[in-house]
Design an enzyme around this catalytic site. Structure first.
Site, short mmCIF file in Angstrom:
data_model
loop_
_atom_site.label_atom_id
_atom_site.label_comp_id
_atom_site.label_asym_id
_atom_site.label_seq_id
_atom_site.Cartn_x
_atom_site.Cartn_y
_atom_site.Cartn_z
N HIS A 121 0.81 -1.22 0.00
CA HIS A 121 0.00 0.00 0.00
C HIS A 121 0.84 1.27 0.00
O HIS A 121 0.41 2.32 0.47
CB HIS A 121 -0.95 0.00 1.20
CG HIS A 121 -2.06 -1.00 1.08
ND1 HIS A 121 -1.87 -2.33 1.35
CD2 HIS A 121 -3.35 -0.86 0.70
CE1 HIS A 121 -3.01 -2.97 1.16
NE2 HIS A 121 -3.92 -2.12 0.75
N HIS A 170 0.22 -15.64 7.79
CA HIS A 170 0.73 -14.50 7.03
C HIS A 170 2.13 -14.16 7.53
O HIS A 170 2.68 -14.83 8.40
CB HIS A 170 -0.22 -13.31 7.16
CG HIS A 170 -0.46 -12.61 5.85
ND1 HIS A 170 0.56 -12.08 5.10
CD2 HIS A 170 -1.60 -12.35 5.17
CE1 HIS A 170 0.06 -11.52 4.01
NE2 HIS A 170 -1.24 -11.68 4.02
N ASP A 214 -7.80 -12.36 -2.73
CA ASP A 214 -8.18 -13.42 -3.66
C ASP A 214 -8.60 -14.66 -2.88
O ASP A 214 -7.88 -15.08 -1.96
CB ASP A 214 -6.99 -13.79 -4.55
CG ASP A 214 -6.63 -12.70 -5.54
OD1 ASP A 214 -7.24 -12.67 -6.61
OD2 ASP A 214 -5.74 -11.88 -5.22
#
Length: 408
Positions: free
Chosen positions: A18, A107, A362
């Site tokens: 980002h 993650h 996704d």
């Protein structure tokens, strides 16, 4: 360092998920090649988010800009800088108190914090798929050179999603390498055909529809699913690869397993090949068939090998060196780590709690991973090609050998 790939054709990527922009620097591109954004954008568009209802809804156009290394549309041999602006940032999806408390399960939040003592506050930072934009841009440049100089073709496609396979293993064919239909596909598949089977990019209508339905089911229950991508490299010259530690399959594995979310790599017959005897698995050599004038797919720069193999269980690589046959391999992608379901986990302060992640993700990365796999394959092959060109040029300055192959 960890953000640079390659020795002769070196690619350094930059950017987080980002930040203002993502991109790369390419050093070592041969000079004198026509190059513009139009050569790169098609692969960027194939990789971009928001392509269909089974991909993340993040709306990024991923328009690439060449910043340096070309003049009047020609490469100068100097570093090529490329940039893609992040236009659809939504850091607010991540900047809430709940998500700040927890490392997301599976993650990179926790491992990045352990390594650096600080991490990006939004998205996956450098572990995000946004990082792969630089790889795809660089790979497009590598592909153009390989195509023009050698006639090399690189095509990837979705081979499985969850338990739905394009070529499911069976008692007869524990490895797809022994399946004649699979080998025909490897010999003929092209990108236009692959993209005609959107949104999944599985080049078989029935299998593709089943995969799409499966992804939709996981998306609708805010879950995710993994799968595999198969890639084929055709018209690759023989002699590529650097024994012993930089064998061609080793550098391909390195490249593929550096892609976010990858968990496995196999080349040629792969793991299924362990279930067939050597008498079936061995690739016998045969005389290479003559190619009629004007029908050779290879560039005039390439001398076609005198020998080829009757089968191709080796996947085009033997002893870590390309043998001229099509190179094919498969890469496994895990289910995306960020899902919308509430998960019981632990905070950074070691307190048990419940995390319900927000953001746009996704449900399956496999369809969008296809051009990323192609890009990394191109980066491996161009690096090997440039190394072999240097070796061949150095050898050409020496007196010719009277006899290369010993005669008994």
């Amino acid at each position: 360092m960890g953000s640079t790939f390659g020795n002769h054709f070196r690619v350094t990527t930059y950017g987080e998920s980002h930040c203002l922009s993502v991109g790369c620097i390419v050093d070592g591109c041969p000079p004198g090649m026509a190059l513009s954004e139009a050569d790169i954008q098609p692969q960027m568009t194939r990789r971009r988010p928001g392509q269909s209802a089974i991909t993340t809804p993040r709306d990024e156009k991923d328009r690439v800009e060449i910043q340096s290394g070309t003049e009047f549309g020609i490469t100068l041999g100097t570093p090529i800088g490329m940039r893609v602006m992040n236009e659809n940032q939504r850091k607010q999806d991540y900047g809430n108190k709940t998500m700040d408390l927890y490392p997301r399960p599976s993650h990179a939040d926790w491992t990045y914090l352990e390594k650096y003592g600080v991490k990006a506050s939004s998205g996956g930072g450098r572990s995000s798929a946004r990082e792969t934009i630089g790889r795809v841009a660089a790979g497009a440049i590598a592909e153009k050179y390989l195509r023009q100089a050698y006639g090399i073709e690189i095509v990837a496609f979705t081979a499985s999603v969850g338990n739905v396979f394009l070529f499911p293993p069976s008692a007869t064919h524990p490895t797809a390498a022994t399946n004649p239909e699979y080998l025909k596909l490897v010999e003929r598949i092209d990108r236009k055909t692959v993209d005609s089977f959107l949104p999944v990019r599985c080049p078989h209508e029935e299998s593709g529809k089943r995969m799409e339905k499966l992804i939709e089911e996981f998306r609708d229950r805010e879950d995710s699913i993994g799968g595999t991508v198969t890639c084929v490299i055709r018209n690759c010259p023989s002699g590529l690869g650097e024994p012993c530690f930089d064998k061609l399959e080793a550098t391909l594995a390195h490249a593929m397993l550096s892609i976010p979310a990858t968990k496995g790599f196999e080349i040629g017959s792969g793991f299924g090949g362990c279930q067939v005897p050597g008498s079936v698995h061995n690739d016998a050599f045969i005389k290479a068939p003559a190619v009629p004038p004007g029908q050779d797919a290879l560039s005039a720069n390439v001398q076609r090998p005198r020998l080829t193999t009757k089968t191709n269980n080796s996947g085009g690589v033997q002893g870590g060196i390309s043998n001229g046959a099509p190179i094919y391999f498969t890469v496994a992608f895990k289910p995306p780590a960020t899902i919308g379901q509430a998960q019981t986990t632990t905070t950074y302060d070691e307190a048990e709690g419940v995390l319900e992640a927000k953001g746009r993700h996704d449900p399956c990365v496999v369809p969008r991973a296809v051009p990323i796999v192609e890009a990394m394959a191109a980066l491996v092959i161009i690096d090997a090609v440039l190394a072999q060109q240097a070796r061949a040029a150095a050898r050409s300055l020496l007196p010719a050998l009277e006899r290369v192959v010993p005669v008994q």
